[in-house]
Write an enzyme that holds these catalytic residues in place. Structure first.
Site, PDB file in Angstrom:
ATOM      1  N   TYR A 118       0.867  -1.264  -0.003  1.00  0.00           N
ATOM      2  CA  TYR A 118       0.078  -0.133   0.017  1.00  0.00           C
ATOM      3  C   TYR A 118       0.869   1.342  -0.106  1.00  0.00           C
ATOM      4  O   TYR A 118       0.652   1.993  -1.069  1.00  0.00           O
ATOM      5  CB  TYR A 118      -1.003  -0.059   1.288  1.00  0.00           C
ATOM      6  CG  TYR A 118      -2.197   0.778   1.096  1.00  0.00           C
ATOM      7  CD1 TYR A 118      -3.015   1.077   0.413  1.00  0.00           C
ATOM      8  CD2 TYR A 118      -1.786   2.274   1.906  1.00  0.00           C
ATOM      9  CE1 TYR A 118      -4.062   2.046   0.349  1.00  0.00           C
ATOM     10  CE2 TYR A 118      -2.860   3.246   2.012  1.00  0.00           C
ATOM     11  CZ  TYR A 118      -3.848   3.257   1.275  1.00  0.00           C
ATOM     12  OH  TYR A 118      -4.586   4.260   1.113  1.00  0.00           O
ATOM     13  N   ASP A 121     -17.628   4.626  -8.015  1.00  0.00           N
ATOM     14  CA  ASP A 121     -16.764   5.082  -6.905  1.00  0.00           C
ATOM     15  C   ASP A 121     -16.676   6.670  -6.817  1.00  0.00           C
ATOM     16  O   ASP A 121     -16.064   7.083  -7.912  1.00  0.00           O
ATOM     17  CB  ASP A 121     -15.410   4.310  -7.556  1.00  0.00           C
ATOM     18  CG  ASP A 121     -14.008   4.543  -6.305  1.00  0.00           C
ATOM     19  OD1 ASP A 121     -14.365   5.248  -5.719  1.00  0.00           O
ATOM     20  OD2 ASP A 121     -12.980   3.804  -6.479  1.00  0.00           O
ATOM     21  N   SER A 163      -6.378   1.460  -4.658  1.00  0.00           N
ATOM     22  CA  SER A 163      -6.445   2.766  -4.199  1.00  0.00           C
ATOM     23  C   SER A 163      -5.007   3.576  -4.025  1.00  0.00           C
ATOM     24  O   SER A 163      -4.401   3.659  -5.074  1.00  0.00           O
ATOM     25  CB  SER A 163      -7.195   3.037  -2.687  1.00  0.00           C
ATOM     26  OG  SER A 163      -7.535   4.463  -2.429  1.00  0.00           O
ATOM     27  N   HIS A 194     -15.815   2.023  -3.835  1.00  0.00           N
ATOM     28  CA  HIS A 194     -14.328   2.092  -3.783  1.00  0.00           C
ATOM     29  C   HIS A 194     -14.052   0.926  -3.275  1.00  0.00           C
ATOM     30  O   HIS A 194     -12.943   0.247  -3.342  1.00  0.00           O
ATOM     31  CB  HIS A 194     -13.732   3.350  -2.714  1.00  0.00           C
ATOM     32  CG  HIS A 194     -12.408   3.517  -2.999  1.00  0.00           C
ATOM     33  ND1 HIS A 194     -11.795   3.901  -3.851  1.00  0.00           N
ATOM     34  CD2 HIS A 194     -11.465   3.543  -2.070  1.00  0.00           C
ATOM     35  CE1 HIS A 194     -10.366   3.926  -3.748  1.00  0.00           C
ATOM     36  NE2 HIS A 194     -10.314   3.839  -2.510  1.00  0.00           N
TER      37      HIS A 194
END
Length: 703
Positions: free
Chosen positions: A474, A638, A554, A673
């Protein structure tokens, strides 16, 4: 925005063929027209030929989406083992899932999913042990895509409010029920976004929202948050504005009422890091008192005892500390739990604090009195992640979850007086941890920084460079990736796969300094750390380029998009999921400008603009380059990271891909999302992921 893995059944056996034997087929992608559009930054012109895809309401965009959906389907439908994987995935998924219980008023509540239900159901048990269904989100919509996005009981437990999200949108509705009758007692509140529900007795509650934007609800900018108080029995149009609006313009405002109902606490921020903090003594009817001004630090009120306020802060403590101050003298802070070398998080219950630390991303927990005296170190079941230890002051038993990559998430009950834990709920997962290995290694990034990485796989793995490997991370927003079990990863490993998670910079594993080292003009550290992880795995025989997939969602989607454009030769397959991929325009949509602490904005300075442009995935796709086989993942609802990011990146890749590695865009219908998706949606996406990954790695048949 966390662990998205690939699924495959325990019985799955794939026969591989050499990638060199693959037929050289160039794909006929849907035509994406180029339309002249130029943005100017500090005198420099930046062409944006796919700018028109930002208009999600345009007929032209909708027609393009239909063509891309059809093209993606045509590619995935050709994978011979896709349906079998989907079926086996459903079989694996089909086990009972029960949450930890929590008490509210006269009832004990818990969530349960029988196995394949679209959404988990909220049940309750009365004092006589009778169990009944309290709220079933599966009844919200026929297809299971309307989800429960938050709940809140008042202090006495006789009133209940819950939020629903339709199609995964961040725009929510709030519905209020009488707990005994389970009947709605007030009008439905609409257009609520990024909000909690903070009850004040039986009178009503505080919540947050924005004015509904003009134009597209999914993509228009929302930058002026407001806190309201809704009094029961009145119309939403009559709700009182507490803070926010043009006279107090902030992107994020959140309200919290302390457990003793004495204080209203409001946090105000313009980005995802750093906050102002205000408190109002409801008992003595004071005005809002500023506790922290400016955005240099993160401070949160944890609890109160009379005039004493307890808060966790990173002010003068990058790894955080717990402090206490008096409401009548809020400038003087006293340490209750001083900063240590490891990052602190705090929970409370049973009239104790629980100091939850991370050491190299692994949990250890101490039970602490309000005076700061450490009562005991909690004995955990092993090395992994412990979360929970929350409850009310009067609770004598609390619950926590323990998990790691090879230990299914198990709920434990702990007696707060003795510290003794016992198993409360263990899932019946067909998985034997004794057959698997999890190891933590430390590798060196390009600038010499040591980075931890956890690698999990089945015992007996041969380090011959031919093991299918999923590299996931991430790297942003102070989010820490701690070990967590997933049936998905378990089955991936069962079939010879390696699952690797590096704790790269930008995360919160080592506190604020680690986070800051992956922000703004240091953002490329994040990509370099990820690339170095892939190189280490290949150099040490775990895998090779032809058997590696990189994945992230993301901010992690940005990670994958940047990695594959910086180092297109690193991996065979790439999964940029719901990613922030246009770094020159991310701040133009919804609450995107609030991410500027991590990214900086192109308008900030020429230097910042040039840095963002140098790694922005949309702006760094080049003709004549062979990019990995890519499945870009997004959703039509989203409204956090708008689909235009994925659309524009996909259009660039399809136009410039120089080899026969396919580029497809998987667009989920009626989803946002990621949160709140139905079980079927999750299963279908992961069936597509594993099918695509194995097929592109050269696997062709099932045995």
């Amino acid at each position: 925005m966390k662990n998205e893995a690939l699924y495959v059944s325990a019985a799955l056996c794939l026969a591989a063929v050499s990638n060199a034997q693959k037929k050289n087929v160039m794909y006929h992608y849907p035509q994406t027209p180029k339309v002249n559009h130029t943005d100017i930054y500090f005198g420099e012109k930046v062409e944006d030929p796919y700018h028109w895809l930002e208009d999600d309401q345009a007929v032209m965009t909708k027609e393009w989406v239909k063509k891309e959906v059809a093209f993606t389907k045509s590619i995935l439908d050709k994978i011979p083992f896709r349906d079998k994987i989907r079926k086996e995935l459903k079989d694996i998924w089909n086990y009972e899932k029960i949450s930890a219980p929590f008490k509210e008023g006269d009832y004990t509540y818990f969530y349960k999913n029988n196995g394949l239900q679209a959404q988990s159901v909220l049940y309750r048990k009365d004092k006589n042990g009778k169990v009944e269904e309290f709220l079933d989100p599966n009844k919200f919509s026929k297809d299971g895509t309307t989800s429960l996005s938050g709940i809140s009981f008042n202090k006495k437990g006789n009133l209940f409010a819950y939020k629903i999200s339709e199609g995964g949108s961040d725009w929510n509705k709030i519905i209020i029920l009488d707990v005994v009758t389970k009947k709605q007692i007030d009008e439905t509140l609409k257009d609520v976004k990024f909000s909690g529900i903070a009850w004040l007795g039986d009178e009503g509650f505080f919540y947050s929202s924005y004015d509904k934007p003009k134009g597209s609800v999914l993509s228009a900018k929302t930058d002026t948050h407001k806190v309201y108080f809704h009094k029961l029995g009145t119309k939403q149009s009559q709700d009182k504005l507490i803070l926010g609006g043009e006279n107090f313009k902030r992107r994020y405002l959140s309200a919290y009422v302390t457990e003793d109902q004495r204080y209203l606490v409001i946090s105000a921020a313009n980005s995802t890091n750093g906050n102002e903090l205000y408190i109002k003594d409801l008992k003595n009817k004071t005005e809002l008192i500023p506790l922290q001004e400016g955005y240099e630090y993160n401070t949160e009120v944890v609890d109160t005892q009379g005039d004493e306020i307890y808060a966790i802060t990173d002010k003068n403590a990058p790894n955080k500390r717990l402090v206490k101050f008096n409401i009548h003298n809020p400038e003087v802070w006293t340490d209750i739990i001083p900063e240590r070398e490891n990052v602190l998080n705090i929970s409370k219950g049973g009239d104790y604090f629980f100091a939850q630390y991370m050491k190299d991303a692994l949990s250890y927990v101490e039970q602490v009195e309000y005076s700061g005296k450490v009562i005991r170190t909690i004995t955990l079941p092993g090395k992994g992640t412990a979360r929970g230890f929350r409850g009310k002051k009067e609770d004598k038993e609390l619950y926590y979850l323990f998990t790691n990559y090879i230990t299914p998430s198990t709920t434990y009950k702990i007696n707060v007086e003795t510290g003794v834990s016992s198993v409360y709920q263990k899932p019946k997962v067909n998985f034997n941890p004794d057959n698997f290995v999890t190891e933590q290694v430390f590798y060196t990034s390009s600038d010499g920084t040591k980075i931890p990485m956890t690698i999990s796989y089945k015992k007996g793995l041969k380090k011959n460079g031919k093991n299918p490997t999923l590299l996931y991370s991430y790297g942003g927003f102070n989010i820490s990736l701690q070990p967590a079990f997933s049936v998905v990863n378990a089955i991936w490993m069962e079939n010879g796969g390696v699952y690797a998670v590096p704790n790269i910079r930008g995360g919160g594993e080592y506190g604020k300094k680690w986070h800051d080292a992956g922000t703004k003009m240091q953002k490329k550290n994040v990509f370099n750390d990820f690339i170095a992880a892939g190189e280490w795995l290949q150099e040490n025989g775990y895998t090779s380029r032809d058997y590696m997939a990189i994945s992230g969602r993301s901010n992690g989607g940005l990670l994958v998009g940047a990695t594959m454009t910086i180092r297109p030769d690193l991996a065979k397959v790439a999964f940029p999921g719901v990613g922030v991929l246009d770094m020159l325009r991310y701040n133009k949509f919804t609450a995107g400008a609030g991410w500027s602490y991590d990214y900086g904005m192109p308008e900030d300075s020429r230097e910042m603009f040039e840095y963002l442009k140098s790694y922005s995935p949309v702006h760094n796709v080049k003709s004549g380059v062979c990019y990995p086989s890519t499945m870009i993942i997004t959703s039509d609802h989203d409204d956090r990271v708008v689909p235009a990011h994925s659309f524009k990146f996909g259009a660039q890749l399809q136009a410039k891909q120089s080899c026969n590695n396919p580029v497809i865009i998987r667009i989920e219908h009626n989803a946002g999302h990621g949160a709140g998706r139905s079980t079927d949606q999750i299963i279908d996406e992961n069936a597509d992921l594993i099918s695509f990954a194995f097929y592109e790695m050269g696997f062709r048949s099932l045995k």
